[in-house]
Scaffold this motif. Structure first.
Motif, mmCIF file in Angstrom:
data_model
loop_
_atom_site.group_PDB
_atom_site.id
_atom_site.type_symbol
_atom_site.label_atom_id
_atom_site.label_comp_id
_atom_site.label_asym_id
_atom_site.label_seq_id
_atom_site.Cartn_x
_atom_site.Cartn_y
_atom_site.Cartn_z
ATOM 1 N N LEU A 189 -22.095 22.961 1.930
ATOM 2 C CA LEU A 189 -22.148 21.954 0.648
ATOM 3 C C LEU A 189 -22.887 20.729 1.340
ATOM 4 C CD1 LEU A 189 -18.235 22.456 0.796
ATOM 5 C CD2 LEU A 189 -19.808 23.850 -0.166
ATOM 6 N N VAL A 190 -23.760 20.284 0.293
ATOM 7 C CA VAL A 190 -24.749 19.183 0.796
ATOM 8 C C VAL A 190 -25.210 18.512 -0.524
ATOM 9 C CG1 VAL A 190 -25.794 20.334 2.743
ATOM 10 C CG2 VAL A 190 -26.723 20.919 0.324
ATOM 11 N N TYR A 191 -25.784 17.322 -0.065
ATOM 12 C CA TYR A 191 -26.107 16.405 -1.271
ATOM 13 C C TYR A 191 -27.423 17.122 -1.942
ATOM 14 C CZ TYR A 191 -23.128 12.712 0.423
ATOM 15 O OH TYR A 191 -22.134 12.025 0.829
ATOM 16 N N ARG A 192 -27.534 16.500 -3.031
ATOM 17 C CA ARG A 192 -28.933 17.030 -3.698
ATOM 18 C C ARG A 192 -29.913 16.578 -2.904
ATOM 19 N NH1 ARG A 192 -28.276 14.413 -9.421
ATOM 20 N NH2 ARG A 192 -30.766 14.769 -9.233
ATOM 21 N N MET A 193 -31.040 17.283 -2.917
ATOM 22 C CA MET A 193 -32.401 17.153 -2.251
ATOM 23 C C MET A 193 -32.974 15.500 -2.481
ATOM 24 S SD MET A 193 -32.460 19.725 -0.359
ATOM 25 C CE MET A 193 -34.133 19.303 0.550
ATOM 26 N N ALA A 194 -32.859 15.081 -3.546
ATOM 27 C CA ALA A 194 -33.253 13.964 -4.153
ATOM 28 C C ALA A 194 -32.425 12.822 -3.406
ATOM 29 C CB ALA A 194 -33.159 13.599 -5.403
ATOM 30 N N LEU A 195 -31.465 12.948 -2.540
ATOM 31 C CA LEU A 195 -30.894 11.756 -1.970
ATOM 32 C C LEU A 195 -30.928 12.041 -0.362
ATOM 33 C CD1 LEU A 195 -27.285 12.026 -3.988
ATOM 34 C CD2 LEU A 195 -29.296 10.578 -4.311
ATOM 35 N N ARG A 212 -25.619 29.872 3.439
ATOM 36 C CA ARG A 212 -25.873 29.923 1.902
ATOM 37 C C ARG A 212 -25.349 28.422 1.255
ATOM 38 N NH1 ARG A 212 -21.923 32.622 -2.376
ATOM 39 N NH2 ARG A 212 -22.896 32.094 -4.408
ATOM 40 N N ARG A 213 -26.180 27.933 0.535
ATOM 41 C CA ARG A 213 -25.940 26.604 -0.063
ATOM 42 C C ARG A 213 -25.130 26.908 -1.156
ATOM 43 N NH1 ARG A 213 -30.205 21.876 0.984
ATOM 44 N NH2 ARG A 213 -30.660 22.180 3.280
ATOM 45 N N LEU A 214 -23.795 26.879 -1.226
ATOM 46 C CA LEU A 214 -22.933 27.030 -2.204
ATOM 47 C C LEU A 214 -22.813 25.937 -3.175
ATOM 48 C CD1 LEU A 214 -20.891 29.490 -3.288
ATOM 49 C CD2 LEU A 214 -19.158 28.146 -1.902
ATOM 50 N N LEU A 215 -22.854 24.645 -2.951
ATOM 51 C CA LEU A 215 -22.723 23.638 -3.644
ATOM 52 C C LEU A 215 -23.701 22.538 -3.191
ATOM 53 C CD1 LEU A 215 -21.247 22.070 -5.703
ATOM 54 C CD2 LEU A 215 -19.695 21.311 -4.071
ATOM 55 N N GLN A 216 -24.406 21.788 -4.224
ATOM 56 C CA GLN A 216 -25.263 20.607 -4.011
ATOM 57 C C GLN A 216 -24.541 19.464 -4.992
ATOM 58 O OE1 GLN A 216 -29.391 20.786 -3.187
ATOM 59 N NE2 GLN A 216 -29.260 22.861 -3.492
ATOM 60 N N SER A 217 -24.428 18.435 -4.649
ATOM 61 C CA SER A 217 -23.924 17.278 -5.406
ATOM 62 C C SER A 217 -24.416 16.054 -5.006
ATOM 63 C CB SER A 217 -22.264 17.411 -5.640
ATOM 64 O OG SER A 217 -21.773 16.446 -6.230
ATOM 65 N N ASN A 218 -24.274 15.072 -6.134
ATOM 66 C CA ASN A 218 -24.699 13.526 -5.591
ATOM 67 C C ASN A 218 -23.333 12.801 -5.430
ATOM 68 O OD1 ASN A 218 -23.400 13.433 -8.448
ATOM 69 N ND2 ASN A 218 -25.208 12.365 -9.101
ATOM 70 N N SER A 219 -22.259 13.483 -5.368
ATOM 71 C CA SER A 219 -20.757 13.003 -5.129
ATOM 72 C C SER A 219 -20.186 13.198 -3.798
ATOM 73 C CB SER A 219 -19.939 13.284 -6.295
ATOM 74 O OG SER A 219 -18.554 12.703 -6.107
#
Length: 300
Positions: A189-195, A212-219
């Motif tokens: 679970l990681v930050y969106r690449m832009a961050l 496996r990158r199950l979740l990307q978020s800016n939060s």
């Protein structure tokens, strides 16, 4: 020309908020009043200023020119007010832009101290990851991992923030602890690449290889809650991960460190209210230095 400064304030608010409703909330009036004052300003100037859409308002070229001059006037009036006010007092409203995580995990718990020192000060926290334009007056100060750019800005490093991988105890019991470079049996679970910057992005790929990158978020809050629910191993700021009793750090070290920047317009350096908030933010960052840097591990 029968133009009133008060009408220019309404135009500035519409430019900041993008809608009559947003300007009405900021100015604490109803939307009808905002529309009426804009119409009066258009009549006084003899030109159309706003393009009305279904939900937002766009500014005409003439309006952009008026807004630019009005911001200069607003800044000049603000500086005049600050220069003649009592230097020992910080009064009025200060808009501080910060990400959701920094506002919640770093600043919120210390707000009582700020208001105890400066009872006449009102802090407006502008929370989000969107870029704020300090030169346009979107905020007075910004606390960011990436500092806003501009020749008219003062940029001050106030700390360093560390990131590490965290997972729930239930997840680690089911899947075991992942090894750096071997996440084949794990979800990430990681930050969106832009961050994330180039170096951090490459280090993250190396450490979590095979996962496996199950979740990307800016939060940060979303990533933390997903990790606590056992969804996977999350990249989190140490200040957030260490304080959550539901999570355990995966590995002893930190994955990356980023400088923390406080930025404000140079014309506001002598403002008592802005200086008070700036000093408070710097003090909070000094006090939380160990937690921010990931060297203060919480006891469970």
């Amino acid at each position: 020309m029968d133009m009133r400064w008060d009408d220019l304030r309404y135009l500035l608010s519409v430019a900041r908020q993008g809608s009559l409703a947003g300007a009405a909330r900021e100015l604490r009036v109803d939307a009808t009043t905002v529309g009426r004052r804009l119409a009066a300003l258009e009549k006084a100037l003899g030109t159309r200023l706003v393009l009305r859409g279904s939900r937002t308002l766009g500014l005409t070229e003439d309006a952009e020119a008026v807004v630019a001059r009005a911001r200069e006037m607003e800044d000049a009036l603000r500086l005049l007010h600050d220069s003649v006010s009592d230097e020992a007092k910080a009064e009025g409203t200060v808009r501080l832009a910060a990400t959701e995580y920094l506002a919640q995990a770093l600043l919120a718990a210390h707000l009582g101290e700020l208001h105890a020192r400066h009872p006449g000060l009102n802090l407006e926290l502008v929370v989000g990851t969107d870029v704020v334009d300090l030169q346009r007056g979107d905020a007075d100060l910004a606390l960011r991992l990436i500092p806003p750019r501009g020749d008219a800005l003062v940029v001050r490093k106030v700390g360093e923030i560390a990131f590490a991988m965290y997972a729930s105890r239930g997840y680690l019991r089911r899947r075991g602890a992942p090894r750096p470079g071997d996440f084949r049996e794990h979800t990430v679970l990681v930050y969106r690449m832009a961050l994330t910057s180039g170096e951090e992005s490459e280090e993250l790929k190396r450490v979590t290889a095979g996962g496996r990158r199950l979740l990307q978020s800016n939060s940060t809050a979303v990533l933390r809650e997903a990790a606590a629910a056992g969804l996977g191993v999350a990249l989190l700021p140490c200040l957030s991960g260490e304080r959550d009793a539901r999570l355990t750090r995966v590995g002893a070290g930190v994955l990356a460190k980023r400088p923390l920047w406080l930025t404000f317009h140079k014309d506001l350096q002598r403002s008592p209210r802005v200086r008070a908030v700036s000093d408070w933010v710097a003090e909070v960052c000094r006090r939380e230095k160990a937690g921010l840097a990931g060297t203060q591990v919480a006891t469970r």
